[in-house]
Design an enzyme around this catalytic site. Structure first.
Site, PDB file in Angstrom:
ATOM      1  N   HIS A  17      -3.097  -3.776  -5.356  1.00  0.00           N
ATOM      2  CA  HIS A  17      -3.422  -3.255  -4.032  1.00  0.00           C
ATOM      3  C   HIS A  17      -4.912  -3.333  -3.751  1.00  0.00           C
ATOM      4  O   HIS A  17      -5.717  -2.582  -4.306  1.00  0.00           O
ATOM      5  CB  HIS A  17      -2.939  -1.806  -3.911  1.00  0.00           C
ATOM      6  CG  HIS A  17      -3.203  -1.213  -2.564  1.00  0.00           C
ATOM      7  ND1 HIS A  17      -3.481   0.122  -2.376  1.00  0.00           N
ATOM      8  CD2 HIS A  17      -3.253  -1.777  -1.320  1.00  0.00           C
ATOM      9  CE1 HIS A  17      -3.683   0.353  -1.096  1.00  0.00           C
ATOM     10  NE2 HIS A  17      -3.562  -0.774  -0.441  1.00  0.00           N
ATOM     11  N   GLU A  36      -6.178  -1.472  -7.000  1.00  0.00           N
ATOM     12  CA  GLU A  36      -5.254  -0.673  -7.803  1.00  0.00           C
ATOM     13  C   GLU A  36      -4.237  -1.597  -8.473  1.00  0.00           C
ATOM     14  O   GLU A  36      -3.604  -2.423  -7.803  1.00  0.00           O
ATOM     15  CB  GLU A  36      -4.527   0.338  -6.909  1.00  0.00           C
ATOM     16  CG  GLU A  36      -5.471   1.376  -6.317  1.00  0.00           C
ATOM     17  CD  GLU A  36      -4.814   2.270  -5.282  1.00  0.00           C
ATOM     18  OE1 GLU A  36      -5.176   3.453  -5.211  1.00  0.00           O
ATOM     19  OE2 GLU A  36      -3.930   1.776  -4.539  1.00  0.00           O
ATOM     20  N   SER A  44       0.813  -1.216   0.000  1.00  0.00           N
ATOM     21  CA  SER A  44       0.000   0.000   0.000  1.00  0.00           C
ATOM     22  C   SER A  44       0.843   1.261   0.000  1.00  0.00           C
ATOM     23  O   SER A  44       0.331   2.347  -0.279  1.00  0.00           O
ATOM     24  CB  SER A  44      -0.912   0.017   1.236  1.00  0.00           C
ATOM     25  OG  SER A  44      -0.134   0.001   2.428  1.00  0.00           O
ATOM     26  N   ASN A  50      -4.699   6.247  -1.387  1.00  0.00           N
ATOM     27  CA  ASN A  50      -3.999   6.815  -0.232  1.00  0.00           C
ATOM     28  C   ASN A  50      -3.422   8.194  -0.536  1.00  0.00           C
ATOM     29  O   ASN A  50      -3.239   9.010   0.368  1.00  0.00           O
ATOM     30  CB  ASN A  50      -2.889   5.864   0.226  1.00  0.00           C
ATOM     31  CG  ASN A  50      -3.441   4.683   0.998  1.00  0.00           C
ATOM     32  OD1 ASN A  50      -4.502   4.755   1.605  1.00  0.00           O
ATOM     33  ND2 ASN A  50      -2.735   3.577   0.964  1.00  0.00           N
TER      34      ASN A  50
END
Length: 513
Positions: free
Chosen positions: A149, A161, A128, A199
């Site tokens: 991810h 992802e 991540s 993120n």
């Protein structure tokens, strides 16, 4: 109802998942449901046993709720087996790593896998926060490694992802994209940059809220209420950090900040650093930004509406945002409205700035600061469930109380905060939109994938670009320019993507040819 295993041929018939924690369990579950024969590996035999039992119980619960047939659950269990030796993964077509976020650990694992699996086996890391390129740099064949991810809980969070490293072969990402859809997930492709899409895009929500709290503008509960009720977020930023845990969220803030060489937009806060050091992690420790009793937060009560015997007349600044809407709102609230060029000495003076603080507006417009109160009208009043007012350091208590009582007349919640450039909503929303715009500017992903990733991965009420369009790109741009003036901080400098589109009134969702 979830798809039954073996209904169609999965792109990867034999899949290995390394890591029996929550993430590994979730990935193994959806891969088995897609019809792949899944081997779940962990160096701890007890962890493998517990993980397989947990997955089976999840399927049984889905059967009980009518979300999965009994035959599908049985087929899923038949597709799943455990392994404690890496050598048992030799025949796998895809290996997905979901172990600790440590570069050396991941590199060593893939080095060992290279000596075991077939030359055509695809290797995927669920990292991540680490660089896919850096993980692959230790391999003899980095071209077959990509980022994959997922988000916790994997069966519920439907986005994944797909991230190519600098040496990843394009067909590898195409295969992972197809397989993600077979598992019932929505794939989005991102460049190998810190935080990838989700993120990265989520930076401004927490960091700007922390900045607001650090200035003493409002307490944690008020900031949470404002962002829930004005914008529509399911959780306020401090509720969200308590749910995630500061042992998770603060290191991510620091990691992305450092990886971007101390980019001001991602600057962390001493508040979370101090609370992390003190062990106030959130729900998991029963105390974070809130105290929790039997899992429920103890919330401070809403401040009561002050009693005001007689409301003063109201005068509205000619430069107020949404001035016509504000006049109509005042009429609906049965306010006594002054229409002269300047306010009388008895009038409550209302300003509605974008990005500026109330103090600056009072000085620039030569208003009496003792009688001046600001209202946040970035969003239409009709679409919000809360009104937000701001005083300046000189605002008289009677004028503060009068403004509060007036805007609460129809029963809508009202929060009164201390002076702040951009109130709360303007600062946080502009930050979210600006970071998203810069993700597009850097070509980290397409605008469409950005919107998909954020709405699925962060559960925002709108994708950040759509949120910018709703507020008006020109308005968001004005907020940022004025925030930069008020604070002198480069964190508020507008992204070129946003600046150009805001200048010409172009939708932020517009993709260039």
């Amino acid at each position: 109802m979830s798809p039954s295993p073996l209904e169609s041929s999965p792109l990867f018939p034999r899949v290995a998942v390394i890591g029996a924690g929550a993430m590994g369990r979730g990935i193994a579950q959806i891969a088995a449901q897609a019809g792949s024969r899944v081997t779940l590996h962990d160096t701890n035999p007890d962890a493998v046993t517990a993980a397989m039992q947990s997955i089976g119980e999840q399927w049984d619960k889905q059967v009980g709720k009518g979300r999965l047939t009994a035959d599908a659950a049985s087929a899923g269990k038949a597709c799943l087996r455990g392994a404690t030796q890496l050598g048992e993964l030799a025949d796998c077509d895809l290996v997905i790593e979901a172990v600790v976020e440590n570069l050396q650990v991941k590199q060593q694992l893939f080095i060992e896998l290279e000596a075991i699996v077939k030359p055509q086996t695809v290797l995927a890391t669920n990292t991540s926060s680490l660089s896919v390129t850096a993980i692959g740099s230790a391999l003899q064949h980095p071209q077959r490694l990509a980022g994959y991810h997922f988000f916790n809980p994997v069966p519920v969070m439907k986005v994944v992802e797909v991230i190519p490293g600098l040496k990843t072969d394009p067909p590898v990402c195409k295969q992972l994209t197809v397989y993600a859809r077979q598992m019932g997930h929505q794939p989005v492709q991102a460049q190998d940059t810190p935080g990838f899409i989700v993120n990265h895009a989520g930076r401004a929500y927490g960091t700007e809220a922390l900045r607001i709290a650090s200035e003493g503008v409002a307490d944690y509960a008020t900031i949470d209420r404002i962002l829930r009720d004005q914008v529509g977020f399911k959780l306020g930023p401090f509720e969200l950090m308590d749910l995630t845990g500061l042992d998770v969220s603060h290191p991510v803030m620091e990691s992305i900040y450092r990886q971007y060489y101390e980019e001001a937009r991602y600057r962390p806060s001493v508040i979370t650093a101090q609370r992390l050091a003190g062990g106030l992690l959130g729900r998991k420790t029963s105390e974070g930004f809130y105290r929790y009793v039997e899992g429920q937060p103890e919330l401070p009560p809403e401040p009561p509406v002050p009693p005001v015997a007689e409301l003063p007349p109201v005068w509205v600044s000619p430069r107020a945002a949404r001035r016509a809407e504000l006049y109509q709102l005042l009429k609906d609230l049965d306010a006594k409205i002054e229409t002269g060029q300047t306010p009388s000495t008895a009038a409550l003076t209302l300003v509605a700035p974008l990005g500026h603080d109330v103090t600056t507006i009072a000085v620039v417009e030569r208003l009496d600061p003792a009688r001046t109160v600001g209202i946040d009208l970035l969003l239409e009043d009709a679409v919000t469930r809360r009104r937000v007012l701001a005083t300046n350091p000189a605002t008289r208590p009677d004028m503060r109380n009068a403004a509060h009582a007036l805007f609460a007349r129809d029963g809508k919640a009202v929060s009164v905060i201390r002076d702040s450039g951009g109130f709360v909503t303007q600062r946080v929303v502009a930050g979210i939109v600006n970071v998203a715009a810069d993700i597009c500017q850097q070509r980290i992903c397409t605008p469409a994938d950005l919107e998909m990733a954020v709405t699925l991965g962060l559960a925002y009420p709108l994708g950040p670009l759509a949120l910018g369009d709703r507020c008006g790109p020109t308005n968001v741009l004005e907020v940022l320019f004025n925030l930069q003036t008020v604070y002198g901080d480069p964190r508020y400098r507008p992204s070129p993507w946003l600046r150009r589109r805001g200048a010409i009134g172009l939708s932020l969702l517009h993709e260039e040819e």
